[in-house]
Design a protein around this motif. Sequence first.
Motif, PDB file in Angstrom:
ATOM      1  N   MET A   1     -50.201  -0.089 134.663  1.00 38.77           N
ATOM      2  CA  MET A   1     -49.367   0.139 133.507  1.00 38.77           C
ATOM      3  C   MET A   1     -50.094   1.102 132.573  1.00 38.77           C
ATOM      4  SD  MET A   1     -47.948  -2.631 130.703  1.00 38.77           S
ATOM      5  CE  MET A   1     -47.224  -3.719 131.863  1.00 38.77           C
ATOM      6  N   ASN A   2     -49.386   2.137 132.152  1.00 37.03           N
ATOM      7  CA  ASN A   2     -50.049   3.090 131.266  1.00 37.03           C
ATOM      8  C   ASN A   2     -50.068   2.581 129.830  1.00 37.03           C
ATOM      9  OD1 ASN A   2     -47.655   3.822 129.907  1.00 37.03           O
ATOM     10  ND2 ASN A   2     -47.151   5.385 131.408  1.00 37.03           N
ATOM     11  N   ASP A   3     -50.800   3.279 128.986  1.00 36.89           N
ATOM     12  CA  ASP A   3     -51.014   2.844 127.605  1.00 36.89           C
ATOM     13  C   ASP A   3     -49.710   2.785 126.810  1.00 36.89           C
ATOM     14  OD1 ASP A   3     -52.785   1.963 125.613  1.00 36.89           O
ATOM     15  OD2 ASP A   3     -52.760   3.961 124.695  1.00 36.89           O
ATOM     16  N   LYS A   4     -48.783   3.723 127.072  1.00 37.38           N
ATOM     17  CA  LYS A   4     -47.519   3.748 126.334  1.00 37.38           C
ATOM     18  C   LYS A   4     -46.672   2.524 126.692  1.00 37.38           C
ATOM     19  CE  LYS A   4     -43.632   6.551 125.046  1.00 37.38           C
ATOM     20  NZ  LYS A   4     -43.076   7.847 124.912  1.00 37.38           N
ATOM     21  N   ASN A   5     -46.610   2.161 127.981  1.00 33.85           N
ATOM     22  CA  ASN A   5     -45.854   0.974 128.387  1.00 33.85           C
ATOM     23  C   ASN A   5     -46.498  -0.287 127.836  1.00 33.85           C
ATOM     24  OD1 ASN A   5     -43.912   2.395 129.757  1.00 33.85           O
ATOM     25  ND2 ASN A   5     -44.883   2.181 131.752  1.00 33.85           N
ATOM     26  N   SER A   6     -47.823  -0.321 127.845  1.00 30.36           N
ATOM     27  CA  SER A   6     -48.553  -1.462 127.302  1.00 30.36           C
ATOM     28  C   SER A   6     -48.260  -1.607 125.814  1.00 30.36           C
ATOM     29  CB  SER A   6     -50.052  -1.283 127.535  1.00 30.36           C
ATOM     30  OG  SER A   6     -50.779  -2.286 126.890  1.00 30.36           O
ATOM     31  N   SER A   7     -48.221  -0.474 125.109  1.00 33.68           N
ATOM     32  CA  SER A   7     -47.954  -0.463 123.676  1.00 33.68           C
ATOM     33  C   SER A   7     -46.531  -0.968 123.402  1.00 33.68           C
ATOM     34  CB  SER A   7     -48.136   0.951 123.141  1.00 33.68           C
ATOM     35  OG  SER A   7     -47.690   1.049 121.831  1.00 33.68           O
ATOM     36  N   LYS A   8     -45.559  -0.524 124.200  1.00 35.97           N
ATOM     37  CA  LYS A   8     -44.174  -0.976 124.043  1.00 35.97           C
ATOM     38  C   LYS A   8     -44.048  -2.463 124.323  1.00 35.97           C
ATOM     39  CE  LYS A   8     -40.765   2.606 124.721  1.00 35.97           C
ATOM     40  NZ  LYS A   8     -39.758   3.148 125.624  1.00 35.97           N
ATOM     41  N   THR A   9     -44.743  -2.921 125.356  1.00 33.39           N
ATOM     42  CA  THR A   9     -44.719  -4.346 125.703  1.00 33.39           C
ATOM     43  C   THR A   9     -45.315  -5.176 124.585  1.00 33.39           C
ATOM     44  OG1 THR A   9     -44.883  -3.807 128.055  1.00 33.39           O
ATOM     45  CG2 THR A   9     -45.453  -6.060 127.411  1.00 33.39           C
ATOM     46  N   SER A  10     -46.451  -4.749 124.050  1.00 35.45           N
ATOM     47  CA  SER A  10     -47.085  -5.461 122.937  1.00 35.45           C
ATOM     48  C   SER A  10     -46.157  -5.517 121.733  1.00 35.45           C
ATOM     49  CB  SER A  10     -48.388  -4.790 122.535  1.00 35.45           C
ATOM     50  OG  SER A  10     -49.345  -4.920 123.540  1.00 35.45           O
ATOM     51  N   LEU A  11     -45.506  -4.401 121.439  1.00 40.77           N
ATOM     52  CA  LEU A  11     -44.590  -4.340 120.305  1.00 40.77           C
ATOM     53  C   LEU A  11     -43.466  -5.362 120.471  1.00 40.77           C
ATOM     54  CD1 LEU A  11     -43.538  -3.008 117.695  1.00 40.77           C
ATOM     55  CD2 LEU A  11     -42.363  -1.340 119.157  1.00 40.77           C
ATOM     56  N   TRP A  12     -42.883  -5.434 121.661  1.00 42.14           N
ATOM     57  CA  TRP A  12     -41.778  -6.363 121.884  1.00 42.14           C
ATOM     58  C   TRP A  12     -42.236  -7.809 121.902  1.00 42.14           C
ATOM     59  CZ3 TRP A  12     -36.941  -6.013 120.896  1.00 42.14           C
ATOM     60  CH2 TRP A  12     -36.380  -4.745 120.787  1.00 42.14           C
ATOM     61  N   ILE A  13     -43.399  -8.072 122.447  1.00 40.42           N
ATOM     62  CA  ILE A  13     -43.935  -9.440 122.402  1.00 40.42           C
ATOM     63  C   ILE A  13     -44.175  -9.837 120.941  1.00 40.42           C
ATOM     64  CG2 ILE A  13     -45.912 -10.909 122.981  1.00 40.42           C
ATOM     65  CD1 ILE A  13     -46.079  -9.335 125.638  1.00 40.42           C
ATOM     66  N   GLY A  14     -44.717  -8.921 120.155  1.00 38.50           N
ATOM     67  CA  GLY A  14     -44.930  -9.175 118.734  1.00 38.50           C
ATOM     68  C   GLY A  14     -43.632  -9.443 117.993  1.00 38.50           C
ATOM     69  N   ARG A  15     -42.612  -8.656 118.299  1.00 37.50           N
ATOM     70  CA  ARG A  15     -41.304  -8.865 117.666  1.00 37.50           C
ATOM     71  C   ARG A  15     -40.717 -10.226 118.032  1.00 37.50           C
ATOM     72  NH1 ARG A  15     -38.684  -2.884 118.759  1.00 37.50           N
ATOM     73  NH2 ARG A  15     -39.701  -1.830 117.000  1.00 37.50           N
ATOM     74  N   ILE A  16     -40.867 -10.608 119.294  1.00 35.70           N
ATOM     75  CA  ILE A  16     -40.338 -11.902 119.747  1.00 35.70           C
ATOM     76  C   ILE A  16     -41.088 -13.050 119.080  1.00 35.70           C
ATOM     77  CG2 ILE A  16     -40.155 -13.438 121.759  1.00 35.70           C
ATOM     78  CD1 ILE A  16     -39.550 -10.820 123.394  1.00 35.70           C
ATOM     79  N   LEU A  17     -42.422 -12.976 119.058  1.00 38.39           N
ATOM     80  CA  LEU A  17     -43.206 -14.034 118.402  1.00 38.39           C
ATOM     81  C   LEU A  17     -42.856 -14.119 116.921  1.00 38.39           C
ATOM     82  CD1 LEU A  17     -46.753 -13.613 120.004  1.00 38.39           C
ATOM     83  CD2 LEU A  17     -45.105 -15.458 120.393  1.00 38.39           C
ATOM     84  N   SER A  18     -42.797 -12.971 116.261  1.00 39.18           N
ATOM     85  CA  SER A  18     -42.448 -12.963 114.839  1.00 39.18           C
ATOM     86  C   SER A  18     -41.039 -13.502 114.627  1.00 39.18           C
ATOM     87  CB  SER A  18     -42.561 -11.549 114.266  1.00 39.18           C
ATOM     88  OG  SER A  18     -43.903 -11.130 114.263  1.00 39.18           O
TER      89      SER A  18
END
Length: 130
Positions: A1-18
């Motif tokens: 997984m490249n850095d951009k996909n990892s960044s998008k995944t982190s963003l969405w996980i953060g949004r879901i947790l929040s």
Amino acid sequence: MNDKNSSKTSLWIGRILSGLVIAFLLFDVWGKLAELEIVLKTMDELGIPGSLSITIGIILLVITILYAIPNTSALGALLLTGYLGGAVAIHVRVGNPLFSHTLFPVYVGILLWVGLALRNRKVKDLFWIL
């Protein structure tokens, strides 16, 4: 997984947790503002006058809204941490069970900060050296 996909995944996980934290807190706000019998009974058991239900509900609503708005989310997280710390102190004072009651606000606090860190690079940089 490249850095951009990892960044998008982190963003969405953060949004879901929040989002989960926000939903839980808004449910708590609703119970306090509606002055539900179970909420008033629980407050009484914790030594908090039921007459403070609306006041506490409004405070929690304002702080939760601050957390939900991206530009004020760090301030909201900081204020929620204080609010949750007060909840821990109350549970300790009345001798509630450690893992199910006393530490529950700590679990919520961890989720709110992890969610914020995953959706806000500046906050993430405070906690991780990555």
